[in-house]
Every structure is written in structure tokens, then in C-alpha cells.
Design a protein around this motif. Structure first.
Motif, PDB file in Angstrom:
ATOM      1  N   LEU A   1      67.992 -87.858  25.346  1.00 39.06           N
ATOM      2  CA  LEU A   1      68.357 -87.162  24.113  1.00 39.06           C
ATOM      3  C   LEU A   1      67.210 -86.295  23.607  1.00 39.06           C
ATOM      4  N   PHE A   2      65.994 -86.826  23.744  1.00 39.97           N
ATOM      5  CA  PHE A   2      64.826 -86.073  23.283  1.00 39.97           C
ATOM      6  C   PHE A   2      64.645 -84.790  24.088  1.00 39.97           C
ATOM      7  N   PHE A   3      64.872 -84.877  25.403  1.00 42.62           N
ATOM      8  CA  PHE A   3      64.768 -83.682  26.241  1.00 42.62           C
ATOM      9  C   PHE A   3      65.830 -82.651  25.843  1.00 42.62           C
ATOM     10  N   LYS A   4      67.027 -83.131  25.561  1.00 48.67           N
ATOM     11  CA  LYS A   4      68.095 -82.218  25.141  1.00 48.67           C
ATOM     12  C   LYS A   4      67.752 -81.566  23.800  1.00 48.67           C
ATOM     13  N   LEU A   5      67.156 -82.360  22.906  1.00 51.50           N
ATOM     14  CA  LEU A   5      66.770 -81.822  21.597  1.00 51.50           C
ATOM     15  C   LEU A   5      65.742 -80.713  21.745  1.00 51.50           C
ATOM     16  N   ILE A   6      64.768 -80.901  22.627  1.00 49.10           N
ATOM     17  CA  ILE A   6      63.762 -79.867  22.869  1.00 49.10           C
ATOM     18  C   ILE A   6      64.411 -78.598  23.401  1.00 49.10           C
ATOM     19  N   GLN A   7      65.410 -78.761  24.275  1.00 44.99           N
ATOM     20  CA  GLN A   7      66.069 -77.609  24.892  1.00 44.99           C
ATOM     21  C   GLN A   7      66.850 -76.781  23.881  1.00 44.99           C
ATOM     22  N   ILE A   8      67.490 -77.436  22.898  1.00 42.21           N
ATOM     23  CA  ILE A   8      68.335 -76.693  21.953  1.00 42.21           C
ATOM     24  C   ILE A   8      67.609 -76.349  20.656  1.00 42.21           C
ATOM     25  N   SER A   9      66.344 -76.826  20.509  1.00 42.21           N
ATOM     26  CA  SER A   9      65.602 -76.483  19.291  1.00 42.21           C
ATOM     27  C   SER A   9      64.198 -76.023  19.689  1.00 42.21           C
ATOM     28  N   SER A  10      63.202 -76.799  19.336  1.00 48.27           N
ATOM     29  CA  SER A  10      61.816 -76.486  19.684  1.00 48.27           C
ATOM     30  C   SER A  10      61.015 -77.777  19.682  1.00 48.27           C
ATOM     31  N   PRO A  11      59.864 -77.797  20.367  1.00 45.86           N
ATOM     32  CA  PRO A  11      59.034 -78.999  20.338  1.00 45.86           C
ATOM     33  C   PRO A  11      58.609 -79.399  18.938  1.00 45.86           C
ATOM     34  N   VAL A  12      58.335 -78.395  18.073  1.00 44.55           N
ATOM     35  CA  VAL A  12      57.922 -78.691  16.701  1.00 44.55           C
ATOM     36  C   VAL A  12      59.023 -79.425  15.950  1.00 44.55           C
ATOM     37  N   PHE A  13      60.251 -78.931  16.066  1.00 40.77           N
ATOM     38  CA  PHE A  13      61.370 -79.590  15.404  1.00 40.77           C
ATOM     39  C   PHE A  13      61.606 -80.970  15.997  1.00 40.77           C
ATOM     40  N   ALA A  14      61.532 -81.082  17.310  1.00 38.46           N
ATOM     41  CA  ALA A  14      61.813 -82.358  17.974  1.00 38.46           C
ATOM     42  C   ALA A  14      60.832 -83.442  17.554  1.00 38.46           C
ATOM     43  N   THR A  15      59.546 -83.095  17.443  1.00 38.33           N
ATOM     44  CA  THR A  15      58.554 -84.108  17.089  1.00 38.33           C
ATOM     45  C   THR A  15      58.608 -84.497  15.614  1.00 38.33           C
ATOM     46  N   SER A  16      59.400 -83.805  14.813  1.00 36.85           N
ATOM     47  CA  SER A  16      59.567 -84.200  13.419  1.00 36.85           C
ATOM     48  C   SER A  16      60.281 -85.540  13.278  1.00 36.85           C
ATOM     49  N   VAL A  17      60.805 -86.068  14.369  1.00 32.09           N
ATOM     50  CA  VAL A  17      61.388 -87.406  14.359  1.00 32.09           C
ATOM     51  C   VAL A  17      60.335 -88.447  13.973  1.00 32.09           C
ATOM     52  N   THR A  18      59.053 -88.104  14.151  1.00 36.88           N
ATOM     53  CA  THR A  18      57.955 -88.997  13.794  1.00 36.88           C
ATOM     54  C   THR A  18      58.015 -89.397  12.321  1.00 36.88           C
ATOM     55  N   TYR A  19      58.473 -88.484  11.466  1.00 40.29           N
ATOM     56  CA  TYR A  19      58.518 -88.783  10.035  1.00 40.29           C
ATOM     57  C   TYR A  19      59.600 -89.797   9.689  1.00 40.29           C
ATOM     58  N   LEU A  20      60.650 -89.866  10.501  1.00 43.94           N
ATOM     59  CA  LEU A  20      61.802 -90.705  10.183  1.00 43.94           C
ATOM     60  C   LEU A  20      61.719 -92.100  10.783  1.00 43.94           C
TER      61      LEU A  20
END
Length: 289
Positions: A232-251
Motif C-alpha cells: 500500500l505504501f508503494f502504491k501511495l508513493i506512486q499516486i502522490s509523492s514521497p513527502v505526502f506518503a511519509t506524512s503517515v508518521t504523524y498519524l
């Protein structure tokens, strides 16, 4: 519009899955040792990833396998055992909060050893994050004398390992697909994990009901919390950006905290404040102009 909704959906699912990993480790430790939890987590994730990504291994050039080995050690092998050992003494919510220091460590190591540039506000973010983690740890040690807060060192080391892993992948493996990297990682780790598990005496106690119950929690942790979550994380990077994907750290710490509440864990008001300071530091260190 559909892509925007999808990326937020992936982000929410990942925060729930990874935020739940810490309570799964805690439940696994009821019937298993920390070494058994770490080994089984790797084994179940490896089996799953090899089933879905075995064909991708042929895309890894021979000269890249040494970096696959390094990232497997720093990104999975060492942290899997350190987190399990740490949670024998610490609440799952505390370990999750300290894990959010990973972006800060990534910035520090990237600047010192990998030639990554930084901004002044990112330096402030590092100091603020370190202040928050110190407050969280020292206040916790005072108010929870039944817990050994020296074990927070293991969590911090694990977060440093994650940071090394991120920098290694960015520097040496950025030209490979994420599924190839991850499947290669777990192929490299499968046999060492099986060997370690054998010497823990796991197979001698497998018939014990408490052990079997704990194993199921680690099955979920390995397959869902590691295998599916990575996809899922790889798919998230593909459809958004690494910056957006790593924001999961806050949650992740938020989800882990609520799981901790359900399991009768509680932070002191000062620890809440420390956790808030950590998240501010993480935000500043990760923010770009």
C-alpha cells in the motif's frame, strides 16, 4: 479527484495498520519471547512478499544485492528485534511516539553522511524533537517506576536504523522498484530468521495454547502490518509523492495511543506535552519550502 481521494484513503489505512503494529507486538509478547516475536514477524512477512513479488527479484542487478543486504539489516532485521525487546518494558504507545523520531534521524544522518542539504527550520525541528523526546522519556521514568525507561534507547536505535535505511535506498537503490527492494530484503532475511527461531526453542512450546494465540497476533503483524502495508505504501508513493506518503508518521502515534488506552495504558499530562513537541519537531524537520 479520484486519485486525490484514493491517496487519502491509502494514508488513512496505513496509519491504522502501522499504528496498530505496536499493540500487536505487545499481544505477541504474552506467549512469546521478544526474539521469537522478531523472528516470526520477519518469517510471515517474507512468505507473503515472496508469494506476491518473487518475479520482481529478477529485476535486481547483481551489483545491487550488497545494498539489498544492507537495507534488509537496517530497515527490517535489527528494528524488528529491538522493538520487541523494548516493549517487554515499555508501553506500546510510548514506543510508537519515539518511533516518530525517524524523520529527524533521517535528516541528521542524511546531512552528516549522505550530502543532503538542510534548512535552518529543519535544524530547529531536530532540536525541538529531541527536547520533546527527552521530556517524554524522563517524565515517564519518574511516573512509571515499574517500567525500565532505559529501554527507550533500543527504540531510538531502531529509529536510527530506519533513517540509515531510507538514506541507503535513496542513494543506492532509487532506480529499483519498491516491490523488488522489499522482496529482496525479505528473501535475504528469511533463512537467518528461521535459524534464530529454531534456537529459541519455539517448536518445543508450539503446542501451548497461549503460544498459539500469540502467534496469530504476529501473523497479522507480519502479513498485514509489514507485507500488505508495504504494498500500500508503494502504491501511495506512486499516486502522490514521497513527502505526502511519509506524512503517515504523524498519524501512527495517535492510532497507537488509542490502542494503548484500550489496553489500560496511560500517558501523563507531561508525556502528552512531550509527544506534542516531538510531532512539532518532526513537522518542521520534514517541511519543505
Amino acid at each position: 479527484m479520484e486519485s486525490r481521494q484514493l491517496k487519502w484513503g491509502y494514508l488513512l489505512v496505513l496509519s491504522l495498520v502501522w499504528g496498530s503494529s505496536f499493540i500487536l507486538i505487545k499481544k505477541g509478547l504474552i506467549g512469546l519471547s521478544a526474539i521469537q516475536v522478531g523472528s516470526l514477524r520477519i518469517i510471515f512477512a517474507a512468505i507473503f512478499l515472496l508469494l506476491i513479488g518473487f518475479k520482481s527479484l529478477s529485476k535486481i542487478p547483481k551489483e545491487k544485492w550488497k545494498f539489498i543486504a544492507l537495507t534488509s539489516v537496517f530497515g527490517t532485521f535489527v528494528p524488528a528485534f529491538l522493538f520487541a525487546i523494548a516493549e517487554t518494558e515499555l508501553d506500546s504507545s510510548v514506543t510508537a511516539i519515539l518511533n516518530s523520531l525517524t524523520p529527524l534521524n533521517t535528516l541528521i544522518l542524511g546531512t552528516l553522511f549522505f550530502g543532503v542539504s538542510f534548512q535552518k527550520k529543519q535544524v530547529w525541528g531536530v532540536f525541538i524533537g529531541l527536547m520533546g523526546s527527552s521530556l517524554l522519556v524522563f517524565n515517564g521514568a519518574i511516573n512509571h517506576p515499574d517500567q525500565n525507561y532505559y529501554y527507550t534507547i533500543l527504540v531510538i536505535i531502531a529509529a536510527i536504523c530506519y533513517a540509515i535505511n531510507v538514506n541507503l535506498i535513496k542513494r543506492f537503490l532509487s532506480d529499483l522498484s519498491p516491490i523488488s527492494i522489499t522482496t529482496g530484503n525479505f528473501l535475504f532475511l528469511l533463512f537467518p530468521a528461521l535459524t534464530i527461531l529454531y534456537f529459541t526453542g519455539f517448536y518445543d512450546v508450539l503446542a501451548v495454547e497461549k503460544v498459539q494465540h500469540s502467534v496469530w497476533f504476529i501473523v497479522i503483524l507480519g502479513v498485514v502490518g509489514t507485507g500488505i502495508a508495504n504494498v500500500l505504501f508503494f502504491k501511495l508513493i506512486q499516486i502522490s509523492s514521497p513527502v505526502f506518503a511519509t506524512s503517515v508518521t504523524y498519524l501512527i502515534p495517535i492510532v497507537a495511543f488509542f490502542w494503548g488506552l484500550l489496553d489500560n495504558e496511560m500517558l501523563t499530562p507531561m508525556q502528552f506535552f512531550g509527544a506534542f513537541i516531538i510531532l512539532i519537531g518532526v513537522y518542521l524537520s520534514a517541511k519543505k519550502q
